[in-house]
Scaffold this active site. Structure first.
Site: not given
Length: 751
Positions: A47, A50, A464, A526, A532-533, A645, A649
């Site tokens: 409790c 304690c 967040d 990127g 195909d050419g 999330d 965090d």
């Protein structure tokens, strides 16, 4: 830099951390002072009394300047001006009757839950038929040998099944304090001892069955509490998963796989594309996109090249890297995160349940009153007997005959039994059981019951951005490519691990199969592909100024060029959750201030904040700084909710007064939270606050009626007007009242 609207506040950390007013600065100065910190698991607590006893004992250790003991998690946390050993803590706790376990709190709690379930089953298997036989024996026909049944069955329940209650009472008494176990022990023992005296030939009514019932009701309340704690206890699995077991170390030009414990500062490790980075270090060779989402919570990879730092637990996406190790052991990022979480958890103040607080004076007072009553009746029995004879015509169970000793024991047992706080023991857990059930139907899992008491007082909600206010999954929201080119671009991007590429690949339902496809990823720029050419480039715009308005909204532009000429572009964003704006408005109506705390850049953070109505924004925040922001508001005297999330965090979730995790987030965030949102978005924060208020209202009602019952019944018992059996029935009725009142919560579907 773009202009800000009047009233908006954006905070950007620089070097030394976040400046947050005098109180916040003083707090952060204190954190910079060298100090020793240690977390530990406590055994033997039952409790709040304690927990307070342990806390006081640990606080007396030389050099300790702060100590906190959390009853709900059976953990303690110490901050000292010098290194404090676990042996010192163990010695201090043993001096007041409690112990330290080297096992995790989760294992200790799991074992306690299994024990409480087994004890509860045994208690009612014996007590239920004994109670039925007692009523038959009292009101219908005498059962031969029933007192011997009470002696054996009652003794088994009290001394074996209830042995942990006896141990808790004994620890308290031998260390000069009392707890709820103390009163249960006295009531059960006094009841059972009447059976012993009766069998010895003394003219005393036997109440051994009453003692068994007291223990059974008490164990029922303890089991419900343990069941709730068991549901909340989980290991921090995400940290263990992220901690590498091995690293590929370059020795004399060759790669050698060795245990992570053997890796030292200055070693060079090799990391291939698609592998987790096993160490904290600095890139010596190579350029690659690094996915740090497990660390920062941000889904967009970061381009890293020679001289840049990387963190263990992040992922190398697309190029071979050589990394020089800069931190090992306790100095690594993951180890520091563990320390932050332990600090935050240990410093959290345990719930101060009213029922347990009152036992500090209630239990010794009841024992004293029962003893005084017995003493007065023993020496004044003949004087009071005429009163009993008159009242017996009105209250038939009043004991008017017998002798002074029988009456003294009768009054003592009745007073102890009627005061046994079974209803007090059930008042809180029953409300929590029904309240957490309602929360679950609303999409909220309450893992830490302390959140119930705290949520109703919250005045600041820190949120967040990525995965909390937004969905955490980038997707294409606009493009101006024709259908054929769109499919070609999506098919090319399907060969990349980059989150933006994945978003583009998912923007079509049926990607086409491309023949003679060759794809080359250019880190931080990127993807270049030959189809195909034709040569395609999908990535950063040549002239970002053309997309200025889009970029200011916090969105990302991916430009598509074919054979050197631009053929179109795609706009990608992490969409804002449908309920985010409404949730922010509801929080404001409740007088709660919403604040965004994100590791993302200022431009994106401000754009999202403007759209949902948040003016107070902290951008570019590191994980440790999120905890500092929590402390800054707490230093101003307000209760703080942290919603997040990601792994970044976790410490802030633990440090906040209430931590709320989005269920789709990382395991660590969920395990660090007090409340988990399993469905819906941040609008559930408002539901959590309102459910908290409802549950706490019912808890207060339960406690009021439990104490009102004692206030009326205890004087009657002291006057000899209550039979112990009637007292036990009244006690049971009080408990049933608590259960029925708590069940109102489950019917409250509309908050």
């Amino acid at each position: 830099m773009t202009s800000r609207k009047k009233g908006d506040r954006i905070y950007l950390p620089r070097g030394g951390g976040i400046k947050s007013g005098d109180k916040g600065e003083r707090y952060m100065e204190e954190r910079e002072k060298p100090e020793s910190k240690i977390a530990f698991t406590v055994t033997g607590m039952t409790c709040a009394t304690c927990a307070r006893t342990v806390e006081k004992a640990v606080s007396k250790i030389d050099g300790v300047k702060f100590a906190a003991v959390n009853l709900a998690t059976s953990t303690g946390f110490v901050v000292a001006e010098r290194p404090v050993s676990l042996d010192e803590i163990k010695k201090a706790m043993e001096s007041v009757g409690y112990g330290v376990s080297t096992e995790t709190p989760e294992k200790v709690e799991a074992r306690r839950y299994i024990q409480s379930k087994r004890d509860l089953t045994m208690a009612w298997v014996v007590t239920a038929p004994l109670a039925v036989l007692m009523l038959y024996h009292m009101f219908l026909n005498k059962i031969p040998g029933f007192e011997m049944m009470e002696l054996i069955a009652g003794g088994f329940t009290i001394f074996y099944v209830g042995r942990r209650t006896i141990k808790g009472a004994w620890i308290a008494l031998t260390h000069k304090h009392t707890n709820m176990d103390t009163l249960i022990f006295f009531g059960a023992l006094a009841s059972w001892f009447t059976t012993v005296l009766s069998l010895l030939g003394l003219p005393i009514a036997s109440f051994g069955a009453i003692g068994a019932m007291i223990v059974a009701f008490h164990l029922t309340g303890r089991f419900i509490e343990s069941h709730l704690r068991d549901r909340a206890a989980k290991e921090i699995k995400a940290l263990l998963k992220l901690q590498a077991k091995e690293a590929r170390v370059i020795v004399d030009g060759e790669e050698v796989l060795m245990p992570i414990e053997a890796v030292k500062e200055g070693f060079v490790v090799a990391v291939k594309p698609g592998e987790w980075i096993p160490v904290d270090g600095e890139i010596m060779e190579g350029t690659s996109s690094i996915d740090e989402s497990m660390i920062t919570g941000e889904p967009i990879p970061v381009r890293k090249t020679e001289g840049d730092e990387v963190v263990g637990g992040s992922m190398n996406l697309n190029a071979f890297l050589k990394i020089r190790v800069t931190r090992v052991g306790e100095n690594t990022f993951l180890s520091q995160m563990i320390k932050l979480i332990q600090e935050a958890q240990g410093a959290k103040v345990p719930i101060q349940a009213l029922a347990d607080r009152i036992t500090t004076w209630f239990v010794p007072t009841i024992i004293l009153l029962a003893s005084i009553s017995a003493f007065i009746w023993y020496f004044n029995f003949e004087r009071f007997q005429p009163f009993l004879e008159r009242i017996q015509h009105i209250i038939p169970w009043v004991m008017s005959g017998g002798d002074p000793l029988s009456m003294a024991v009768f009054v003592f047992v009745a007073t102890i039994v009627i005061a046994c706080p079974c209803a007090l023991g059930l008042a809180t857990p029953m409300a929590l059981v029904t309240g957490t059930g309602l929360a679950a139907r609303k999409g909220l899992i309450i893992r830490n019951v302390e959140a119930i008491q705290t949520s109703r007082k919250v005045r600041v909600v820190l949120m967040d951005k990525t995965g909390t206010i937004t969905e955490g999954q980038p997707r294409v929201v606009f493009h101006n490519l024709n259908e054929n080119e769109h499919h070609v671009v999506a098919s090319i991007e399907a060969h990349s691990n980059h989150p933006l590429a994945k978003a583009i690949a998912k923007s079509v339902d049926d990607p086409v199969e491309l023949s003679n496809l060759q794809v080359e990823e250019i880190a931080g720029e990127g993807v270049k592909a030959s189809v195909d050419g034709d040569t395609y480039f999908i990535g950063k715009p040549e002239n970002p100024e053309l997309y200025k308005e889009i970029l200011e909204e916090g969105k990302t532009v991916v430009e598509v060029r074919k054979n050197g000429g631009k053929i179109g572009y795609m706009v990608i964003e992490d969409p804002i959750r449908e309920d985010s704006k409404e949730a922010v408005e509801r929080l404001k109506r409740l007088g709660i201030q919403p604040v965004m705390v994100t590791g993302d850049n200022e431009k994106t953070a401000r754009a999202v904040g403007t759209r949902v109505g948040i003016k107070e924004i902290f951008a570019g925040v590191k994980p440790s700084e999120k905890l500092d922001i929590v402390r800054r508001y707490q230093a101003e005297g307000v209760k703080v909710v942290m919603v997040g999330d990601g792994m970044n965090d976790a410490a802030a979730l633990k440090g906040a007064d209430v931590g709320i995790a989005i269920g789709s987030g990382t395991d660590l965030a969920i395990d660090s939270a007090d409340i988990v949102i399993t469905k819906g978005g941040i609008s559930r924060i408002v539901d959590a606050v309102e459910i908290s208020k409802l549950i706490f209202k019912v808890i207060k009602q339960n406690l009021f009626w439990a104490f009102f019952y004692n206030t009326v019944a205890i004087p009657a018992a002291m006057m000899g007007l209550l039979h112990p059996v009637i007292a036990e029935i009244a006690m049971a009725f009080s408990s049933i009242t608590v259960v029925l009142n708590s069940s109102k919560i489950s019917r409250k579907e509309r908050i």
